[in-house]
Enzyme design. Structure first.
Site, short mmCIF file in Angstrom:
data_model
loop_
_atom_site.label_atom_id
_atom_site.label_comp_id
_atom_site.label_asym_id
_atom_site.label_seq_id
_atom_site.Cartn_x
_atom_site.Cartn_y
_atom_site.Cartn_z
N GLY A 29 0.79 -1.24 0.00
CA GLY A 29 0.00 0.00 0.00
C GLY A 29 0.81 1.28 0.00
O GLY A 29 1.73 1.47 -0.81
N ASP A 63 7.99 -7.46 13.95
CA ASP A 63 6.60 -7.28 14.37
C ASP A 63 6.52 -5.99 15.18
O ASP A 63 6.99 -5.93 16.31
CB ASP A 63 6.13 -8.47 15.20
CG ASP A 63 4.67 -8.34 15.59
OD1 ASP A 63 4.10 -7.22 15.48
OD2 ASP A 63 4.08 -9.36 16.02
N LEU A 64 5.92 -4.98 14.60
CA LEU A 64 5.90 -3.66 15.22
C LEU A 64 4.86 -3.54 16.32
O LEU A 64 4.64 -2.45 16.86
CB LEU A 64 5.72 -2.58 14.15
CG LEU A 64 6.90 -2.50 13.16
CD1 LEU A 64 6.58 -1.60 11.98
CD2 LEU A 64 8.16 -2.01 13.87
N GLY A 120 0.49 -0.09 9.71
CA GLY A 120 -0.68 0.06 10.55
C GLY A 120 -1.66 -1.07 10.30
O GLY A 120 -1.61 -1.73 9.26
N TYR A 129 -9.54 1.75 16.26
CA TYR A 129 -8.77 2.30 15.15
C TYR A 129 -8.80 3.83 15.19
O TYR A 129 -7.77 4.49 15.06
CB TYR A 129 -9.31 1.79 13.81
CG TYR A 129 -8.53 2.33 12.63
CD1 TYR A 129 -7.32 1.76 12.25
CD2 TYR A 129 -8.99 3.42 11.90
CE1 TYR A 129 -6.58 2.27 11.19
CE2 TYR A 129 -8.27 3.94 10.83
CZ TYR A 129 -7.07 3.35 10.47
OH TYR A 129 -6.35 3.86 9.42
P1 NAI Z 1 -1.59 -1.97 3.97
O1 NAI Z 1 -2.28 -3.05 4.71
O2 NAI Z 1 -1.57 -2.01 2.48
O3 NAI Z 1 -0.08 -1.86 4.49
C1 NAI Z 1 0.21 -1.91 5.86
C2 NAI Z 1 1.57 -2.54 6.04
O4 NAI Z 1 1.86 -2.56 7.45
C3 NAI Z 1 1.61 -4.00 5.55
O5 NAI Z 1 2.72 -4.20 4.71
C4 NAI Z 1 1.72 -4.80 6.84
O6 NAI Z 1 2.48 -5.99 6.71
C5 NAI Z 1 2.41 -3.80 7.76
N1 NAI Z 1 2.15 -4.17 9.14
C6 NAI Z 1 0.93 -4.30 9.74
N2 NAI Z 1 1.09 -4.74 10.99
C7 NAI Z 1 2.42 -4.89 11.20
C8 NAI Z 1 3.20 -5.33 12.30
N3 NAI Z 1 2.65 -5.73 13.44
N4 NAI Z 1 4.54 -5.37 12.15
C9 NAI Z 1 5.12 -5.00 10.98
N5 NAI Z 1 4.44 -4.59 9.91
C10 NAI Z 1 3.10 -4.53 10.02
O7 NAI Z 1 -2.23 -0.60 4.49
P2 NAI Z 1 -2.16 0.90 3.93
O8 NAI Z 1 -3.51 1.24 3.47
O9 NAI Z 1 -1.01 1.11 3.04
O10 NAI Z 1 -1.96 1.68 5.29
C11 NAI Z 1 -0.76 2.30 5.66
C12 NAI Z 1 -1.05 3.29 6.78
O11 NAI Z 1 -1.96 4.28 6.31
C13 NAI Z 1 -1.69 2.66 8.00
O12 NAI Z 1 -1.13 3.23 9.15
C14 NAI Z 1 -3.15 3.04 7.86
O13 NAI Z 1 -3.79 3.11 9.10
C15 NAI Z 1 -3.02 4.40 7.22
N6 NAI Z 1 -4.23 4.83 6.51
C16 NAI Z 1 -4.75 4.06 5.51
C17 NAI Z 1 -5.91 4.44 4.87
C18 NAI Z 1 -6.55 3.60 3.81
O14 NAI Z 1 -7.72 3.82 3.50
N7 NAI Z 1 -5.86 2.64 3.20
C19 NAI Z 1 -6.59 5.69 5.24
C20 NAI Z 1 -5.95 6.43 6.28
C21 NAI Z 1 -4.81 6.00 6.89
#
Ligand code: NAI
Length: 254
Positions: free
Chosen positions: A12, A48-49, A74, A154
């Site tokens: 993402g 693992d964050l 996240g 969240y």
């Molecule tokens: P995504 O799910 O595509 O990417 C999140 C990444 O974080 C993944 O690669 C995952 O492996 C990693 N991750 C999750 N838990 C982990 C852990 N415990 N240890 C290590 N790595 C971990 O999500 P996306 O959409 O790219 O989100 C990125 C950030 O943007 C997040 O903080 C999310 O809350 C925020 N965000 C996303 C929105 C959306 O609609 N997609 C909207 C607003 C904020």
């Protein structure tokens, strides 16, 4: 080029940010529990964050000489309140504090918050409790005390993150280290479905306001700007990047 740590680089927004920063000449160190696409980052650190032990090991592996840290990893609202708060706030803060001594003077920290954190001024008592909490195993009790269930967690994780960013904007002043955050509206990544599920009927209205969901390419350039020296006078700002959603919500309140 700069040495930039990007968490969440496997997917993402984090993956697009890693790609863009690399294309601009940075050496990107990715931190994620999953491996990023081959060739995307100069170095991948598996961690693992949500686990303090894993975070400490990752910080040691990352080493010195960091110019910027992008806290993007996240969990979406469907994962449950304890993992959500451990990853989205406690672990993020833990990694940041571990890396501060390993950063170069003038380093930039950028946190991925969310439109979901917009209501932070209404949650000050719970936010203060969370900011005071250091024990990763005490999250459940804090949630019980403040009535935070899975659905709310969240939103709360991002409220705390925004408040912390504002509070810590310039804490490391003598070394010129500054912190800002970015708040996207719904972005088309693998977790978009999770967000829409949580929003329920409101999702349709949001989509009408925004015309389309965001894309990782809408967010990454802003994160890159906040890492760059050109944004040096931005400290403790929360920048909305959401197709007009923040102003839509705020205008409705007025
Ligand atoms: P995504 O799910 O595509 O990417 C999140 C990444 O974080 C993944 O690669 C995952 O492996 C990693 N991750 C999750 N838990 C982990 C852990 N415990 N240890 C290590 N790595 C971990 O999500 P996306 O959409 O790219 O989100 C990125 C950030 O943007 C997040 O903080 C999310 O809350 C925020 N965000 C996303 C929105 C959306 O609609 N997609 C909207 C607003 C904020």
């Amino acid at each position: 080029g700069k040495n930039i740590v990007v968490t969440g680089a496997a997917s993402g927004i984090g993956a697009e940010t890693a790609r863009l920063l690399s294309a601009e000449g940075a050496t990107v160190i990715g931190v994620d529990r999953n491996p990023p696409a081959p060739g995307l980052v100069a170095r991948h650190i598996a961690a693992d964050l949500g686990e303090p032990g894993s975070i400490a090991i990752a910080a040691r592996e990352i080493g010195n000489g960091i110019d910027a840290l992008c806290n993007i990893a996240g969990l979406p609202p469907t994962r449950g309140r304890v993992p959500v708060l451990r990853v989205n706030f406690l672990g993020l803060r833990e990694l940041t504090e571990a890396l501060i001594p390993q950063m170069n003077d003038g380093a930039a920290i950028v946190n991925l918050a969310s439109l979901a954190g917009l209501g932070w001024p209404d949650a000050i008592p719970a936010i203060k409790s969370m900011l005071a909490l250091r024990d990763f195993d005490a999250v459940e009790a804090l949630c019980d005390t403040h009535g935070i269930d899975d659905a709310r967690s969240y939103f709360f994780s991002k409220e705390v993150l925004i408040a912390w960013t504002l509070q810590q904007r310039w804490t490391w002043r003598e070394r010129g280290i500054r912190m800002n955050c970015v708040s996207p509206g719904p972005v088309d990544t693998p977790i978009l479905g999770d967000f829409l599920q949580t929003l329920g009927a409101r999702a349709e209205e949001d989509m009408r306001v925004m015309d389309r969901p965001g894309r990782p390419t809408d967010i990454a350039p802003l994160v890159a700007f906040l890492c760059s020296d050109d944004s040096g006078w931005l400290r403790g700002t929360n920048i909305a990047c959401d197709g007009g959603m923040h102003s839509h919500v705020l205008a409705n309140l007025n």
